[in-house]
Design a protein around this motif. Sequence first.
Motif, PDB file in Angstrom:
ATOM      1  N   UNK A 170       0.859  -1.185   0.000  1.00 54.74           N
ATOM      2  CA  UNK A 170       0.000   0.000   0.000  1.00 54.74           C
ATOM      3  C   UNK A 170       0.892   1.230   0.000  1.00 54.74           C
ATOM      4  N   UNK A 171       0.551   2.231  -0.801  1.00 55.67           N
ATOM      5  CA  UNK A 171       1.391   3.427  -0.860  1.00 55.67           C
ATOM      6  C   UNK A 171       1.123   4.380   0.292  1.00 55.67           C
ATOM      7  N   UNK A 172       0.139   4.077   1.146  1.00 56.47           N
ATOM      8  CA  UNK A 172      -0.165   4.931   2.291  1.00 56.47           C
ATOM      9  C   UNK A 172       0.402   4.299   3.565  1.00 56.47           C
ATOM     10  N   UNK A 173       1.382   4.931   4.211  1.00 59.65           N
ATOM     11  CA  UNK A 173       1.971   4.353   5.424  1.00 59.65           C
ATOM     12  C   UNK A 173       0.939   4.061   6.509  1.00 59.65           C
ATOM     13  N   UNK A 174      -0.061   4.943   6.659  1.00 58.97           N
ATOM     14  CA  UNK A 174      -1.076   4.719   7.687  1.00 58.97           C
ATOM     15  C   UNK A 174      -1.876   3.448   7.407  1.00 58.97           C
ATOM     16  N   UNK A 175      -2.171   3.197   6.129  1.00 53.70           N
ATOM     17  CA  UNK A 175      -2.906   1.984   5.763  1.00 53.70           C
ATOM     18  C   UNK A 175      -2.068   0.743   6.051  1.00 53.70           C
ATOM     19  N   UNK A 176      -0.773   0.815   5.739  1.00 55.73           N
ATOM     20  CA  UNK A 176       0.101  -0.333   6.019  1.00 55.73           C
ATOM     21  C   UNK A 176       0.156  -0.612   7.520  1.00 55.73           C
TER      22      UNK A 176
END
Length: 253
Positions: free
Chosen positions: A9-15
């Motif tokens: 995922x390109x979103x750190x928060x999602x990862x």
Amino acid sequence: MTIRVLIVDDEPAARRGILRLLRQEPDIEVIEECGDGGAAIAAISAHSPDLVFLDVQMPELDGFAVIEAIGGNRMPAVVFVTAFDQHAVRAFDAQAIDYVLKPIDPERFRRALQRARSHLAHPDDGFVRRVSEAMKSIDRGELQRYPLRLAIRSEGRVRLLDIDEVDRIVAAGNYVEIHTGTKHHLLRETMTSLESRLDPQRFIRVSRAAIVSIARIREVQPLFDGDFVVLLKDGTQINGSRRYRAALDVLLR
């Protein structure tokens, strides 16, 4: 059975959110996190995970391009992660192993993980084929991010080719030949399929067998009956067909 998982995922928060949920599961081992499609291709090739939580929409290479680059024989099981609403992913519900929507609901995530466990216990070789069919049935207009790089498979490796390097693309049997300066690269894809993935503001199809970079066009010379010749900045001449003249006329205006 321990399930080896890759998070993409390109979103750190999602990862971080996915990682936090997976850490609650005793049979899960997270082997790596990736922030883009190129890193995901490398990680899948290197580690062969059992399951990938794969973001649909990422810059440069989206989730679909990752599946295409790895290929059906090597692609692990996939749970899609997407920010699109229920209607946009309805086809995935029928065709893919599962999907989860952002922001991620923990209970929905656990159901997706359980569905993945069932799939791994009873593998389905038709997964990639069904995903391809699902992709065709979805209006991808809102989620279309034209790739900034193309994944070129050759001799067991994947090379990421910058779109900005591409001068022209020509048909070559079951492949397309992508020309970058004095070099060319073979990609197993049809002209029509590749054309649909390219930004129409940057590339234009001039015949059944040729697509050119608009930025590389130096001159257009008319021929008889609506046909024409496109002259590129490097001196390459490409014959154009009247069937594709309308799009070129729009560009010239």
